[in-house]
Design a protein around this motif. Structure first.
Motif, PDB file in Angstrom:
ATOM      1  N   GLU A 272       0.837  -1.199   0.000  1.00  0.00           N
ATOM      2  CA  GLU A 272       0.000   0.000   0.000  1.00  0.00           C
ATOM      3  C   GLU A 272       0.865   1.240   0.000  1.00  0.00           C
ATOM      4  O   GLU A 272       1.858   1.312   0.725  1.00  0.00           O
ATOM      5  CB  GLU A 272      -0.899  -0.015   1.236  1.00  0.00           C
ATOM      6  N   MET A 273       0.498   2.215  -0.823  1.00  0.00           N
ATOM      7  CA  MET A 273       1.146   3.525  -0.800  1.00  0.00           C
ATOM      8  C   MET A 273       0.416   4.397   0.204  1.00  0.00           C
ATOM      9  O   MET A 273      -0.785   4.673   0.047  1.00  0.00           O
ATOM     10  CB  MET A 273       1.120   4.178  -2.175  1.00  0.00           C
ATOM     11  N   LEU A 274       1.122   4.812   1.240  1.00  0.00           N
ATOM     12  CA  LEU A 274       0.528   5.600   2.315  1.00  0.00           C
ATOM     13  C   LEU A 274       0.854   7.076   2.144  1.00  0.00           C
ATOM     14  O   LEU A 274       1.949   7.432   1.700  1.00  0.00           O
ATOM     15  CB  LEU A 274       1.050   5.130   3.672  1.00  0.00           C
ATOM     16  N   SER A 275      -0.080   7.901   2.537  1.00  0.00           N
ATOM     17  CA  SER A 275       0.138   9.339   2.582  1.00  0.00           C
ATOM     18  C   SER A 275       0.597   9.710   3.991  1.00  0.00           C
ATOM     19  O   SER A 275      -0.106   9.428   4.973  1.00  0.00           O
ATOM     20  CB  SER A 275      -1.155  10.081   2.242  1.00  0.00           C
ATOM     21  N   VAL A 276       1.757  10.319   4.097  1.00  0.00           N
ATOM     22  CA  VAL A 276       2.252  10.708   5.420  1.00  0.00           C
ATOM     23  C   VAL A 276       1.298  11.701   6.072  1.00  0.00           C
ATOM     24  O   VAL A 276       1.046  11.645   7.279  1.00  0.00           O
ATOM     25  CB  VAL A 276       3.665  11.299   5.303  1.00  0.00           C
ATOM     26  N   ALA A 277       0.719  12.585   5.274  1.00  0.00           N
ATOM     27  CA  ALA A 277      -0.204  13.574   5.828  1.00  0.00           C
ATOM     28  C   ALA A 277      -1.464  12.930   6.384  1.00  0.00           C
ATOM     29  O   ALA A 277      -1.960  13.306   7.450  1.00  0.00           O
ATOM     30  CB  ALA A 277      -0.570  14.596   4.760  1.00  0.00           C
ATOM     31  N   ALA A 278      -2.000  11.925   5.675  1.00  0.00           N
ATOM     32  CA  ALA A 278      -3.276  11.325   6.071  1.00  0.00           C
ATOM     33  C   ALA A 278      -3.122  10.124   6.992  1.00  0.00           C
ATOM     34  O   ALA A 278      -4.042   9.814   7.752  1.00  0.00           O
ATOM     35  CB  ALA A 278      -4.059  10.916   4.827  1.00  0.00           C
ATOM     36  N   ASP A 279      -1.984   9.436   6.922  1.00  0.00           N
ATOM     37  CA  ASP A 279      -1.847   8.152   7.617  1.00  0.00           C
ATOM     38  C   ASP A 279      -0.861   8.162   8.771  1.00  0.00           C
ATOM     39  O   ASP A 279      -0.518   7.101   9.309  1.00  0.00           O
ATOM     40  CB  ASP A 279      -1.407   7.074   6.615  1.00  0.00           C
ATOM     41  N   ALA A 280      -0.398   9.316   9.167  1.00  0.00           N
ATOM     42  CA  ALA A 280       0.648   9.393  10.189  1.00  0.00           C
ATOM     43  C   ALA A 280       0.252   8.717  11.493  1.00  0.00           C
ATOM     44  O   ALA A 280       1.104   8.173  12.211  1.00  0.00           O
ATOM     45  CB  ALA A 280       1.023  10.852  10.449  1.00  0.00           C
ATOM     46  N   ASP A 281      -1.026   8.728  11.821  1.00  0.00           N
ATOM     47  CA  ASP A 281      -1.482   8.168  13.098  1.00  0.00           C
ATOM     48  C   ASP A 281      -1.811   6.677  13.013  1.00  0.00           C
ATOM     49  O   ASP A 281      -2.178   6.073  14.027  1.00  0.00           O
ATOM     50  CB  ASP A 281      -2.722   8.927  13.595  1.00  0.00           C
TER      51      ASP A 281
END
Length: 597
Positions: A444-453
Motif C-alpha cells: 500500500e502507498m501511504l500518505s504521510v499527511a493522512a496516515d501518520a497516526d
C-alpha cells in the motif's frame, strides 16, 4: 556450448529424480554459461523427462540461459530505490565500459541484463556478477570492476580481495554491510544454545509445542499473517507417509532484505525453528529455498548446518538441505515455491488443497518464511507469555522492517507491533516524507499527511517488512509505473487476468504519465484493477493492481493533474496521433521498394 564442458560429470551420482533438475541446470549454467539443446536432451534422458520438460523449466527462470550469454553475466538491479540513487549513470557507465547494451545480444565476454530487486535496497545501485554481489555502485566503481574483469580477475577476487573464506560470516558482511539499527528482544540477540533448545523441544510432546506457538499469537511474517500454530496443527493432523518443512527465503518483494540479514546474523535461530516445527508435525526433511540473488550466502549457511549437525540439533531424524532458486518473484508464493522445489516452473497451484494437506511431492508440508521460523525458536526458548506480552492484541511480538529510500538511516529495524507510522518515520530519519510504500509494490502507498497516526498491525497496516520512504521531490506516478512494469515482468503467465490485465494497466498508467489520459482511462483502471485482483489465481495477481488503486485513493491529485481534457471534435485523447502517423510513414517507406510489382 563449449566443447570442454562435460555434462556426464554433472549427472554422475545424481538421483534420477526431477527434484534434481534446478541444481543440474545451475551446474550447467556455471560451467558452460548456457544450456544448449544437446545438453538438454542428455539431462532429459537422465531424469526420464522430455526435452520440452527440461526447457520448460529452464526458460521460466531469469538466471538460466539457452543461448550464449557472455563469459561474465552481469545483472543490474533496476528497482525504484536504485533509480533514486544514481541508477541511470551506473547503467550508462556499465554499457560504456563493456561495450555492450543492457538486454542486447552481448559479447563473448559480457552479457548485461536488468533484474528486479536483489535484496540490497539499503545499498543501491547494486549488481550481481555470476552470483557475486557488488553494492553502492558509482560510474567510477563500475568502470574499475569491468576493467578488472578484462584484466583476468574473477568477480570473487574483485569483491573479496582479502580472500576471506566464503564459509565465514565476514565474507557475507564484506559484500553487504547492512546496518541493524534496532534489535531485540526477539531477533539478533545471540543468546540461544540452539542444540539445547532443539533437544528440549524434542523431549516435549509435539502437541505442547504447537500449543506454545499458538498461545504466543505468532502469525506468519511473510505477508498473509496466517496463525503459525494453526498451520503446524493442520499439518500434523494431515494424512501422509512423509511430511516436510520448507523455509521460504525467496524474499523477492522490492525493498525487502530483512530475511537476508537474519540468515547472515542469526541463521541458527532459523534452522532451529525449522527443527522445532519438524518435531511438532512429524517431519524428517527440511528445505531452505534460498533465492538465487542470495547465492553468496550458500557456503556460509552450509557451514551453519554442519555445525548444527555436529552439535546434534540436526541429523538425528531431521535434516535440512538448501535448494537454490533461479530468479522468479512468483516463487515467493508458497505453492509456486513447492513447484520449484520439485524441479518445475514456479507456477502457483490452485487452492484447495493447501500445502499442509498436499504440498511437496504431494505430502503435507509446512511453509513458513525466515522471520517466522526465527521467531518460533525464540518463543520456544523464552515462552509464549513472553512473546504475547509484546505488541498489541492480534499482532503480538515484534517484526523486522527493511527501511530504504529517502531517509537518513536505511537498514533493519526491529519494532513492536502497534508502533505508529509517524514514529517509524522519526526513527529512521525520514527526509521531508510525502509517501511510504509498505510491503513492497504488492502493498500500500501511504500518505504521510493522512496516515501518520495509523499503526503497524495486522488489523491496520499489515506490513510484510518492506518500508520505502519517498520525499516530496519524487514523482509518484513514475513509481507507480515502475511497480506495474515489475508485475508485468514477474507474472508467471498462467492466468489471463494477470498476464493480460497487468499489461493493460501498465499502459493506462503510461497514458497518465504522458498526459494523454482522460477520466475514462482512470475509470478503466479502477474497473480492470478490480477484475485482476479478484479473478487471478494467486497473490501476485490479487495484489498487482495495488500501486494504482492505493495511489488513486491516497493521491488522486497526481492523476488529476495529468488528465487531458477532451474537447468536441478531438480524437480520443489517449490516441497518440503523432506516434501513429510516424509509424505509418515508416511502414510506407519500408514497403516503397516493393511498389514496382
Amino acid at each position: 556450448m563449449t566443447t570442454t564442458f562435460d555434462i556426464a560429470t554433472v549427472l554422475d551420482g545424481r538421483k534420477r529424480d526431477r527434484v534434481e533438475l534446478i541444481d543440474i541446470l545451475w551446474e550447467v549454467q556455471r560451467g558452460a554459461g548456457y544450456l544448449d539443446a544437446g545438453v538438454a536432451e542428455q539431462i532429459a534422458e537422465w531424469l526420464g523427462l522430455s526435452v520440452g520438460d527440461v526447457l520448460e523449466t529452464a526458460t521460466f527462470y531469469h538466471f538460466f540461459h539457452t543461448e550464449p550469454s557472455g563469459r561474465y553475466r552481469i545483472y543490474l538491479s533496476n528497482n525504484v530505490v536504485a533509480k533514486m540513487r544514481g541508477y541511470d549513470a551506473v547503467h550508462e557507465a556499465l554499457e560504456r565500459a563493456t561495450g555492450t547494451r543492457v538486454g542486447g545480444p552481448g559479447s563473448a565476454d559480457f552479457g548485461l541484463f536488468e533484474t528486479a530487486c536483489i535484496g540490497l535496497s539499503d545499498h543501491e545501485p547494486a549488481m550481481l556478477i555470476d552470483g557475486v554481489v557488488f553494492a553502492d555502485l558509482t560510474p567510477e566503481s563500475v568502470t574499475e570492476i569491468v576493467d578488472a574483469l578484462k584484466s583476468g580477475r574473477s568477480p570473487a577476487q574483485i569483491a573479496n580481495p582479502a580472500a576471506i573464506p566464503t564459509q565465514d560470516v565476514a565474507y557475507v558482511e564484506a559484500l553487504t554491510r547492512t546496518a541493524v539499527h534496532t534489535s531485540g528482544p526477539v531477533f539478533f540477540t545471540g543468546e540461544t544454545d540452539h542444540a539445547a533448545l532443539v533437544g528440549r523441544c524434542r523431549d516435549t510432546d509435539p502437541e505442547d509445542v504447537i500449543a506454545t506457538i499458538t498461545e504466543s499469537g505468532l502469525r506468519g511474517r511473510g505477508g498473509a499473517g496466517f496463525p503459525t500454530g494453526n498451520k503446524w496443527k493442520f499439518c500434523r493432523a494431515a494424512a501422509g507417509d512423509e511430511k516436510y518443512i520448507i523455509c521460504n527465503a525467496d524474499e523477492g518483494e522490492p525493498g525487502t532484505f530483512k530475511d537476508r540479514v537474519l540468515l547472515t546474523n542469526s541463521p541458527k535461530d532459523v534452522f532451529a525453528g525449522m527443527a522445532i516445527a519438524a518435531h511438532a508435525v512429524g517431519a524428517h526433511t527440511g528445505i531452505l529455498y534460498l533465492r538465487a540473488e542470495y547465492a553468496y550466502l550458500q557456503d556460509y549457511l552450509e557451514r551453519q548446518l554442519t555445525e548444527l549437525r555436529t552439535d546434534g540439533a540436526l541429523g538425528e531424524g531431521f535434516d535440512i538441505r538448501i535448494q537454490l532458486g533461479a530468479g522468479a518473484y512468483i516463487c515467493g508464493d508458497e505453492s509456486a515455491l513447492i513447484e520449484s522445489c520439485e524441479g518445475k516452473r514456479g507456477t502457483p497451484r490452485l487452492k484447495p488443497p493447501f500445502p499442509v494437506q498436499h504440498g511437496f511431492l504431494g505430502m503435507p508440508t509446512v511453509v513458513n518464511n525466515v522471520e517466522t521460523f526465527a521467531a518460533a525458536s525464540r518463543i520456544m526458548a523464552e515462552g509464549a507469555a513472553w512473546f504475547a506480552a509484546m505488541g498489541v492484541p492480534g499482532s503480538t511480538g515484534t517484526r523486522l522492517l527493511s527501511v530504504a529510500g529517502d531517509c537518513a538511516a536505511p537498514g533493519i529495524y526491529e519494532v513492536q507491533w502497534g508502533i505508529g507510522l509517524a514514529e517509524v518515520l522519526d526513527l529512521v530519519g525520514a527526509q521531508d516524507p510525502r509517501a511510504v510504500q509498505i510491503s513492497g509494490p504488492s502493498g500500500e502507498m501511504l500518505s504521510v499527511a493522512a496516515d501518520a497516526d495509523r499503526k503497524l498491525a495486522y488489523d491496520d497496516l499489515s506490513c510484510n517488512g518492506s518500508f520505502m520512504v519517498f520525499n516530496r521531490d519524487r514523482d509518484l506516478l513514475d513509481i507507480v509505473a515502475d511497480f506495474m512494469q515489475f508485475f508485468v515482468d514477474e507474472s508467471c503467465g498462467i492466468c489471463v487476468p494477470c498476464r493480460a490485465g497487468n499489461v493493460q494497466l501498465r499502459e493506462k498508467v503510461g497514458l497518465v504519465v504522458a498526459g494523454r489520459a482522460t477520466r475514462t482511462d482512470i475509470d478503466d483502471m479502477v474497473t480492470w484493477g478490480g477484475i485482476v485482483a479478484h479473478t487471478s489465481r494467486c497473490g501476485l495477481g490479487a495484489t498487482s493492481p495495488n500501486p494504482i488503486l492505493t495511489t488513486l485513493k491516497k493521491f488522486p491529485e497526481i492523476y488529476e493533474a495529468r488528465l487531458r481534457s477532451q474537447n468536441d471534435g478531438d480524437l480520443l485523447s489517449s490516441f497518440d496521433e503523432v506516434a501513429e502517423l510516424t509509424g505509418y510513414a515508416r511502414a510506407v517507406a519500408e514497403l516503397a521498394p516493393q511498389e514496382t510489382l
